[in-house]
Every structure is written in C-alpha cells, then in structure tokens.
Scaffold this motif. Structure first.
Motif, PDB file in Angstrom:
ATOM      1  N   GLY A 242       0.808  -1.218   0.000  1.00  0.00           N
ATOM      2  CA  GLY A 242       0.000   0.000   0.000  1.00  0.00           C
ATOM      3  C   GLY A 242       0.836   1.260   0.000  1.00  0.00           C
ATOM      4  O   GLY A 242       0.621   2.166  -0.809  1.00  0.00           O
ATOM      5  N   ILE A 243       1.822   1.342   0.885  1.00  0.00           N
ATOM      6  CA  ILE A 243       2.653   2.556   0.976  1.00  0.00           C
ATOM      7  C   ILE A 243       3.547   2.689  -0.257  1.00  0.00           C
ATOM      8  O   ILE A 243       3.756   3.788  -0.764  1.00  0.00           O
ATOM      9  CB  ILE A 243       3.465   2.604   2.292  1.00  0.00           C
ATOM     10  N   GLU A 244       4.063   1.561  -0.772  1.00  0.00           N
ATOM     11  CA  GLU A 244       4.885   1.612  -1.987  1.00  0.00           C
ATOM     12  C   GLU A 244       4.074   2.121  -3.175  1.00  0.00           C
ATOM     13  O   GLU A 244       4.566   2.905  -3.979  1.00  0.00           O
ATOM     14  CB  GLU A 244       5.454   0.229  -2.308  1.00  0.00           C
ATOM     15  N   LYS A 245       2.826   1.695  -3.265  1.00  0.00           N
ATOM     16  CA  LYS A 245       1.957   2.141  -4.361  1.00  0.00           C
ATOM     17  C   LYS A 245       1.675   3.633  -4.239  1.00  0.00           C
ATOM     18  O   LYS A 245       1.742   4.363  -5.227  1.00  0.00           O
ATOM     19  CB  LYS A 245       0.661   1.344  -4.368  1.00  0.00           C
ATOM     20  N   LEU A 246       1.366   4.092  -3.029  1.00  0.00           N
ATOM     21  CA  LEU A 246       1.129   5.526  -2.827  1.00  0.00           C
ATOM     22  C   LEU A 246       2.370   6.351  -3.174  1.00  0.00           C
ATOM     23  O   LEU A 246       2.263   7.413  -3.799  1.00  0.00           O
ATOM     24  CB  LEU A 246       0.701   5.795  -1.382  1.00  0.00           C
ATOM     25  N   MET A 247       3.533   5.864  -2.782  1.00  0.00           N
ATOM     26  CA  MET A 247       4.783   6.581  -3.100  1.00  0.00           C
ATOM     27  C   MET A 247       5.013   6.606  -4.604  1.00  0.00           C
ATOM     28  O   MET A 247       5.382   7.645  -5.168  1.00  0.00           O
ATOM     29  CB  MET A 247       5.960   5.937  -2.362  1.00  0.00           C
ATOM     30  N   ALA A 248       4.775   5.483  -5.270  1.00  0.00           N
ATOM     31  CA  ALA A 248       4.961   5.423  -6.725  1.00  0.00           C
ATOM     32  C   ALA A 248       3.971   6.349  -7.427  1.00  0.00           C
ATOM     33  O   ALA A 248       4.338   7.054  -8.375  1.00  0.00           O
ATOM     34  CB  ALA A 248       4.801   3.987  -7.225  1.00  0.00           C
ATOM     35  N   LEU A 249       2.722   6.384  -6.981  1.00  0.00           N
ATOM     36  CA  LEU A 249       1.729   7.291  -7.572  1.00  0.00           C
ATOM     37  C   LEU A 249       2.193   8.743  -7.459  1.00  0.00           C
ATOM     38  O   LEU A 249       2.106   9.508  -8.426  1.00  0.00           O
ATOM     39  CB  LEU A 249       0.371   7.120  -6.892  1.00  0.00           C
TER      40      LEU A 249
END
Length: 152
Positions: free
Chosen positions: A6-13
């Motif tokens: 979840g946090i990796e996806k938010l950072m990538a977004l």
C-alpha cells in the motif's frame, strides 16, 4: 508479479504525478535538460498528425524546434494511473494546452483539450516516461492564426 505494498503504491503514484508536473513545467520554461532527463532514451512519442518519434533525443530536437517561438502553458490533471508491474505503469492525463506567438504584427493563440496516453517505468531507481500519445478532442485558435506557426 510481486505486488506493491500500500505505501509503496502511494509513493509510486506521487512520484509519477511529480514526473508529469515536472514535464509540463520543463516544457513551459524551455528547460530542455530537465525535459530530456524525464524521458527514457528509448522513449516513443506520437503527437497527432506529426510523425512518430522513436527516441528521447529525436523528440527533444522536434519539441525544441516547434516551440522555439511559442509561449506555452501545459496543464495535465485527473490522472488515471494503472500499474502493470511494480516498475511499469500506464497513465491517462486530461490536458489543456495554450500556445501564444507573434504572427506579423499580431498576437495569436491556440488552445487544445484532450488526453495524454503514456507509459512510464522505474529505471535506475526513478520513474521516467517511456511513451506518449497525445490526442486532441477539441481545439480552437485566434482568428487569422496559422497553426502551427511557421518554423525558421
């Protein structure tokens, strides 16, 4: 495929959104070194009726040339970002673009609305643009304007 947490996806977004914002700013300020750094060397670009450009270097040459006498304002918003893998994403951005130039003694403008259809990849630890297709749905221009303006 290993999924992003979840946090990796938010950072990538957020990194991808920043990449797009930097691209628009670099184009409008004519910061060509920054603009080129935001694209993979093998970047492919399609812009309406223009020929397909098959490298970042070719794209930069053409964009610099076509924008040399223009003042531009690019806006990209309402992103749709879909991850194909943890290091590859497909993006759709609604866009509005304005261009202003002198034609003879007159001031002219061109306005376009459409979408950018893009891909980006995380390479060497950072996101870069790998492809772009620009599609206009509506355009308008000042009366008497020659669009695109003649290039020296």
């Amino acid at each position: 495929m290993d999924a992003l947490s979840g946090i990796e996806k938010l950072m990538a977004l957020e990194e991808i959104k920043r990449l797009k914002a930097q691209r628009d700013r670099a184009a409008d300020t004519k910061d060509w070194a920054l603009y080129e750094s935001l694209h993979a060397p093998d970047h492919v670009s399609e812009n309406g009726e223009d020929a397909r450009w098959t490298s970042a270097a070719e794209m930069i040459r053409n964009v610099q040339r076509s924008m040399q006498h223009l003042i531009t304002l690019h806006q990209s918003h309402t992103p749709e970002i879909e991850f194909e893998t943890p290091t590859r994403a497909r993006c759709v951005w609604a866009m509005e673009g304005m261009s202003f130039w002198k034609q003879g003694d007159g001031d002219h403008w061109f306005q376009a609305f459409g979408h950018y259809f893009e891909t980006c990849e995380k390479r060497d630890g950072r996101w870069v643009n790998t492809s772009r297709k620009l599609t206009y749905y509506h355009t308008r221009q000042s009366p008497g304007a020659d669009w695109p303006p003649k290039i020296d």
